[in-house]
Enzyme design. Structure first.
Site, PDB file in Angstrom:
ATOM      1  NE  ARG A 291      43.689  43.435  32.664  1.00 20.83           N
ATOM      2  CZ  ARG A 291      43.065  43.870  33.758  1.00 20.83           C
ATOM      3  NH1 ARG A 291      42.188  44.849  33.651  1.00 20.83           N
ATOM      4  NH2 ARG A 291      43.308  43.332  34.940  1.00 20.83           N
TER       5      ARG A 291
ATOM      6  NE  ARG B  57      48.229  34.002  31.206  1.00 20.45           N
ATOM      7  CZ  ARG B  57      47.803  34.974  32.027  1.00 20.45           C
ATOM      8  NH1 ARG B  57      46.554  34.944  32.458  1.00 20.45           N
ATOM      9  NH2 ARG B  57      48.606  35.921  32.414  1.00 20.45           N
TER      10      ARG B  57
ATOM     11  CE  LYS C 275      50.250  40.729  31.414  1.00 18.04           C
ATOM     12  NZ  LYS C 275      50.196  40.664  32.889  1.00 18.04           N
TER      13      LYS C 275
ATOM     14  CG  ASP D  67      47.277  43.724  33.413  1.00 20.11           C
ATOM     15  OD1 ASP D  67      47.705  42.837  32.651  1.00 20.11           O
ATOM     16  OD2 ASP D  67      47.278  43.606  34.650  1.00 20.11           O
TER      17      ASP D  67
ATOM     18  CB  SER E  30      57.194  38.813  36.391  1.00 12.24           C
ATOM     19  OG  SER E  30      56.041  38.098  36.825  1.00 12.24           O
TER      20      SER E  30
ATOM     21  N   GLY F 117      45.591  33.991  35.863  1.00  8.76           N
ATOM     22  CA  GLY F 117      47.028  33.756  35.859  1.00  8.76           C
ATOM     23  C   GLY F 117      47.682  34.259  37.126  1.00  8.76           C
TER      24      GLY F 117
ATOM     25  NE  ARG G  41      45.342  41.064  28.053  1.00  4.56           N
ATOM     26  CZ  ARG G  41      45.385  41.177  29.365  1.00  4.56           C
ATOM     27  NH1 ARG G  41      46.330  41.884  29.939  1.00  4.56           N
ATOM     28  NH2 ARG G  41      44.478  40.566  30.113  1.00  4.56           N
TER      29      ARG G  41
ATOM     30  CB  SER H  76      46.982  43.165  42.119  1.00  3.86           C
ATOM     31  OG  SER H  76      47.172  43.108  40.730  1.00  3.86           O
TER      32      SER H  76
END
Length: 442
Positions: free
Chosen positions: A396, A124, A348, A321, A169, A96, A352, A24
């Site tokens: 992930r 997405r 995601k 995440d 978000s 994303g 997920r 990030s």
């Protein structure tokens, strides 16, 4: 071609592992460096595919972006509102976060920018970013449902707005704030639930005026538009989302003790570790410090007997995440773990929530999905394993089930390792060096 991997039961995991830089913060440092006047130096940048796609995008916008050495980068920016129109489509790969932040960046320029991504990213939805940007006067053309490929055309004069996030978000919030840099006046985002605040912290670091206040509506974040941002040095902490995988591996594999230096401990990102501590994890935070406005510490993680707990929905934004790897930890814990409010997991890199539940069930765990809640019944003595998990281009999910194999009775395989490089290049080699047994599935 797919590149399968097989993870077998590990030896005790020991040593000091250097975790890649925070994804990030890496994205944001490149973007804000490109929007600044002068030179920005970055140390510890994550050199995974997601971040490298953002670096290429900022070059396409006309910024100078140079790789000086491992993790070391130099950016010479164009200033707010000074970016060029890219000559080609910007390919965000699997990122994303990168696409959403870059949409906000492009919105502040009177240019047209075309975005695309890989097969996963093109599924997405980007409409949640497009809606507030449209209110600011930006024209966005996309496939049905707001899916990429898409085009963003910024107006001659961007309109400042006040926008209440319909869902928690940080990516949407950040896109609006980045666009708001180019708008005259003040742009405000109201978040009913707090999300990670790296954008606010880094905007201040580069010289923007940002006000944050808590109100009855929620947290109000206001950026004053048309600043002159100044290039600054940035030290990127190790990514807590990436640190989650070796940390959980050390907790599950008997006799393990790992040191993970320089991990970001921002409380809005540290929900997984808070949860693991509640489950009985032996995790020690040492050498606490602040770097470029972000709290950092060295983590010492030792094998622990974990117990099941209930994880409240309000914790989800701080660990969204990390639920796949938490679910793996829960499957090895004693008792039942209930994880609530996981609706964001469905949009995601893959669904997920479904992928995690199906993968655990294939490995012999008892799992239930009820709406947006995931329940894992841990037996306390590990999982059977012995399954091959389809990862659907999700890094992930891939790493979570490689960790599962390290503590399961039988090996666990994944069908393709390629996506791991988006956030954790060298994961297999790093873990094998500490005592894991991850090999090719050929």
């Amino acid at each position: 071609m797919p590149q399968p991997l097989i993870s077998s039961r590990a030896r005790p995991l020991t040593g000091t592992l250097r975790i890649p830089g925070d994804k990030s913060i890496s994205h944001r440092s490149l973007i804000l460096g490109g929007l600044s006047v002068g030179e920005t130096t970055i140390e510890g940048l994550l050199e995974g595919e997601d971040v490298l796609a953002t670096a290429a995008a900022m070059r396409a916008f006309g910024a100078t972006v140079e790789h000086l050495g491992p993790g070391s980068w130099r950016v010479v920016g164009r200033g707010v509102g000074g970016l060029d129109e890219p000559a080609d489509v910007i390919d965000c790969g699997n990122a994303g976060t990168g696409m959403r932040l870059l949409m906000g960046t492009a919105a502040g320029q009177p240019i047209t920018t075309f975005f695309t991504g890989d097969g996963s990213l093109r599924r997405r939805p980007m409409g949640r970013v497009g809606a507030p940007l449209a209110q600011m006067g930006v024209k966005i053309v996309s496939r049905e449902g707001g899916k990429p490929p898409l085009a963003v055309t910024g107006p001659e004069t961007l309109m400042p707005i006040t926008y209440t996030l319909p869902v928690a978000s940080a990516q949407v919030k950040s896109a609006i704030l980045l666009a708001g840099l180019a708008a005259p006046g003040e742009t405000t985002v109201i978040e009913p639930k707090r999300t990670r605040d790296h954008t606010e912290t880094m905007l201040r670091h580069f010289g923007a005026e940002v006000r944050v206040e808590d109100t009855d509506e929620g947290r109000r974040i206001t950026v004053v538009g048309e600043p002159e941002l100044t290039g600054r040095p940035v030290i990127v902490p190790a990514d807590p989302s990436s640190a989650a995988f070796p940390a959980v591996a050390a907790l599950l594999v008997e006799g393990s003790e790992l040191v993970l230096p320089g991990v970001g401990t921002n409380p809005l990102r540290f929900g997984l570790f808070e949860t693991l501590l509640e489950m009985g994890a032996d995790i020690e935070l040492t050498n606490k410090r602040t770097e470029a406005g972000e709290p950092v510490a060295d983590l010492v993680v030792r094998h622990s007997r974990l117990k099941g707990i209930e994880v409240p929905a309000e914790r989800a934004p701080s660990m969204i995440d990390e639920y796949p790897i938490l679910a793996v930890a829960a499957a090895h814990a004693e008792g039942t773990t209930i994880m609530r409010g996981l609706d964001e997991l469905r949009v995601k890199e893959s669904d997920r929530l479904t992928a995690t539940a199906n993968g655990l069930a294939a490995c012999g765990a008892r799992v239930e999905v009820d709406g947006d809640d995931l329940t894992v019944h841990g037996a306390g003595n590990g999982m059977a394993g012995g399954a091959t998990i389809p990862v659907d281009l999700d890094h992930r999910i891939a790493m979570a089930f490689l960790v599962a194999g390290m503590a399961s009775a039988d090996a666990v395989a994944i069908d393709d390792e390629a996506a791991i490089a988006t956030s954790f290049p060298g994961f297999k080699e790093l873990m094998n060096g500490a005592g894991a047994a991850i090999g090719t599935g050929a």
